[in-house]
Design an enzyme around this catalytic site. Structure first.
Site, PDB file in Angstrom:
ATOM      1  N   LYS A  99      -2.301 -10.652  -2.304  1.00 58.22           N
ATOM      2  CA  LYS A  99      -1.707  -9.334  -2.053  1.00 58.22           C
ATOM      3  C   LYS A  99      -2.476  -8.572  -0.983  1.00 58.22           C
ATOM      4  O   LYS A  99      -3.690  -8.394  -1.092  1.00 58.22           O
ATOM      5  CB  LYS A  99      -1.714  -8.529  -3.358  1.00 58.22           C
ATOM      6  CG  LYS A  99      -1.235  -7.090  -3.229  1.00 58.22           C
ATOM      7  CD  LYS A  99       0.280  -6.983  -3.044  1.00 58.22           C
ATOM      8  CE  LYS A  99       0.703  -5.544  -2.763  1.00 58.22           C
ATOM      9  NZ  LYS A  99       1.445  -4.937  -3.831  1.00 58.22           N
ATOM     10  N   HIS A 136       1.964  -4.722   0.631  1.00 54.29           N
ATOM     11  CA  HIS A 136       2.312  -3.308   0.446  1.00 54.29           C
ATOM     12  C   HIS A 136       2.556  -2.792   1.856  1.00 54.29           C
ATOM     13  O   HIS A 136       1.616  -2.587   2.615  1.00 54.29           O
ATOM     14  CB  HIS A 136       1.179  -2.542  -0.245  1.00 54.29           C
ATOM     15  CG  HIS A 136       1.532  -1.104  -0.478  1.00 54.29           C
ATOM     16  ND1 HIS A 136       1.812  -0.600  -1.719  1.00 54.29           N
ATOM     17  CD2 HIS A 136       1.708  -0.074   0.401  1.00 54.29           C
ATOM     18  CE1 HIS A 136       2.130   0.683  -1.613  1.00 54.29           C
ATOM     19  NE2 HIS A 136       2.070   1.019  -0.341  1.00 54.29           N
TER      20      HIS A 136
HETATM   21  O1  DOR Z   1       3.543   3.675  -7.217  1.00 53.20           O
HETATM   22  C1  DOR Z   1       2.719   2.789  -7.129  1.00 53.20           C
HETATM   23  N1  DOR Z   1       1.836   2.542  -8.118  1.00 53.20           N
HETATM   24  N2  DOR Z   1       2.680   2.063  -6.009  1.00 53.20           N
HETATM   25  C2  DOR Z   1       1.715   1.177  -5.775  1.00 53.20           C
HETATM   26  O2  DOR Z   1       1.718   0.601  -4.723  1.00 53.20           O
HETATM   27  C3  DOR Z   1       0.620   0.980  -6.747  1.00 53.20           C
HETATM   28  C4  DOR Z   1       1.016   1.374  -8.083  1.00 53.20           C
HETATM   29  C5  DOR Z   1      -0.162   1.523  -9.025  1.00 53.20           C
HETATM   30  O3  DOR Z   1      -0.976   0.604  -9.101  1.00 53.20           O
HETATM   31  O4  DOR Z   1      -0.272   2.553  -9.690  1.00 53.20           O
HETATM   32 ZN    ZN Z   2       2.809  -2.154  -7.093  1.00 55.81          ZN
END
Ligand code: DOR
Ligand code: ZN
Length: 345
Positions: A99, A136
């Protein structure tokens, strides 16, 4: 149609966390899903194959008795990731993807990548051995508006990377824009995208209209309605390049309902019901199975699940808890803001 049987779904992007939170949420995934790609953004992150092995054991130990669930482990890419370790992790069958978090993009991403050049040796090895990179897809440049960060990432990071390393398989995670959808569709090969349940349902108004609503805040942040409609069209089209990754990301309520709330929406518990509603609304119930159970395994080179689940449309709305209680604290459940009549029976 009031009853539909599909192969058991998988979740190709899931945050299970660790410790008491893991114990509190895992049953909501294992109830409906057979497998999930497990995000590595713990504190500290899951960087090595050994870290992933230990995390997998903690996940299996937290699984409710009798549930069968296969966590598909990933590694968190850093500028110091060891290509030999990644290759060994894949060869052992443990590691299914790596990732990429651009440093600073989201929750626990500070150990991620600042300079893509430093990650190239690992990415080249991954291309060679056929291990997918999950991205991401947001830039972190302060000058770039948060609503434009995905589109700018595609132009300035993703497209150059794909030109430099066309053999690398890339999963663009949680696509939130029509730019992302169009880009994936334009690629001839080696590019696919996951779409979350919540991005099919909410646009940015959910977060900001009538008061600030932290439980609709996630990253990438929901965009305007035209983007949501593009995501809906892609998800319900049956196109094999798009599949479900819930990005269900639990945070305890005090960390969401505060002056600087965390990003993340918890959908594991009601995702399949919400998706059946969405696909029915778009006249595409017959394509729900492709999105949630067939396209993902094909992309990751795995067989679809043999067993099936049945979804049934109820006369009365189905109720889900507003919150779940975990040993770490309460976690608010995603409210789609419409009555949901579908349940997994
Ligand atoms: O909304 C999110 N929460 N987006 C992410 O990319 C990470 C995730 C998290 O780990 O809380
Ligand atoms: Zn995520």
């Amino acid at each position: 149609m009031t009853r539909i049987s599909i192969r058991r779904p998988d979740d190709w992007h899931l945050h299970l966390r660790d410790g008491d939170m893991l114990k509190g949420v895992i049953g909501d995934s294992s109830r409906h899903f057979a497998r999930a790609i497990i995000m590595p953004n713990l504190v500290p992150p899951v960087v090595t194959t050994q870290d992933a092995q230990a995390y997998r054991q903690r996940i299996m130990a937290a699984l409710p008795a009798g549930d069968r669930f296969e966590p598909l482990m990933t590694l968190y890419l850093t500028e110091h990731t060891d290509a030999d370790d990644v290759e060994a992790g894949k060869a052992s069958g443990l590691i299914h993807a790596v990732k990429l978090y651009p440093a600073g993009a989201t929750t626990n991403s500070h150990g991620g990548v600042r300079d893509m050049d430093k990650a190239m040796p690992v990415l080249e090895r991954m291309a060679k051995i056929g291990l997918p990179l999950c991205v991401h897809g947001e830039v972190t440049t302060p000058e770039v508006d948060i609503f434009d960060r995905e589109a700018v990432f595609i132009e300035t990071v993703l497209d150059p990377l794909r030109k430099r390393l066309p053999e690398l398989k890339i999963t663009m995670e949680h696509v939130t824009t029509s730019n992302g959808i169009d880009y994936i569709k334009s690629a001839e090969n080696n590019l696919a995208g996951t779409i979350t349940t919540h991005h099919l349902i909410i646009n940015r108004n959910a977060i900001l209209v009538g008061g600030i609503r932290p439980h609709y805040y996630c990253l990438p942040v929901a965009k305007r309605e035209s983007h949501r409609l593009a995501l809906r069209a892609a998800a319900t089209s049956g196109d094999s390049r798009f599949f479900l990754g819930t990005d269900s990301a639990p945070h305890v309520d005090p960390l969401k309902e505060c002056g600087c709330g965390c990003a993340g929406i918890y959908t594991s518990i009601n995702t399949m019901s919400c998706l059946a509603h969405v696909f029915e609304e778009d006249g595409a119930l017959d394509r729900l199975e492709a999105f949630s159970s067939l396209n993902g395994p094909a992309w990751y080179g795995l067989a679809p699940n043999e067993d099936r689940i049945t979804l049934e449309k109820q006369a009365e709305p189905v109720s889900f808890p507003a919150k779940i209680e975990t040993g770490a604290g309460p976690v608010t459940v995603f409210d789609p803001m419409f009555p949901v009549h579908w349940s997994v029976v």
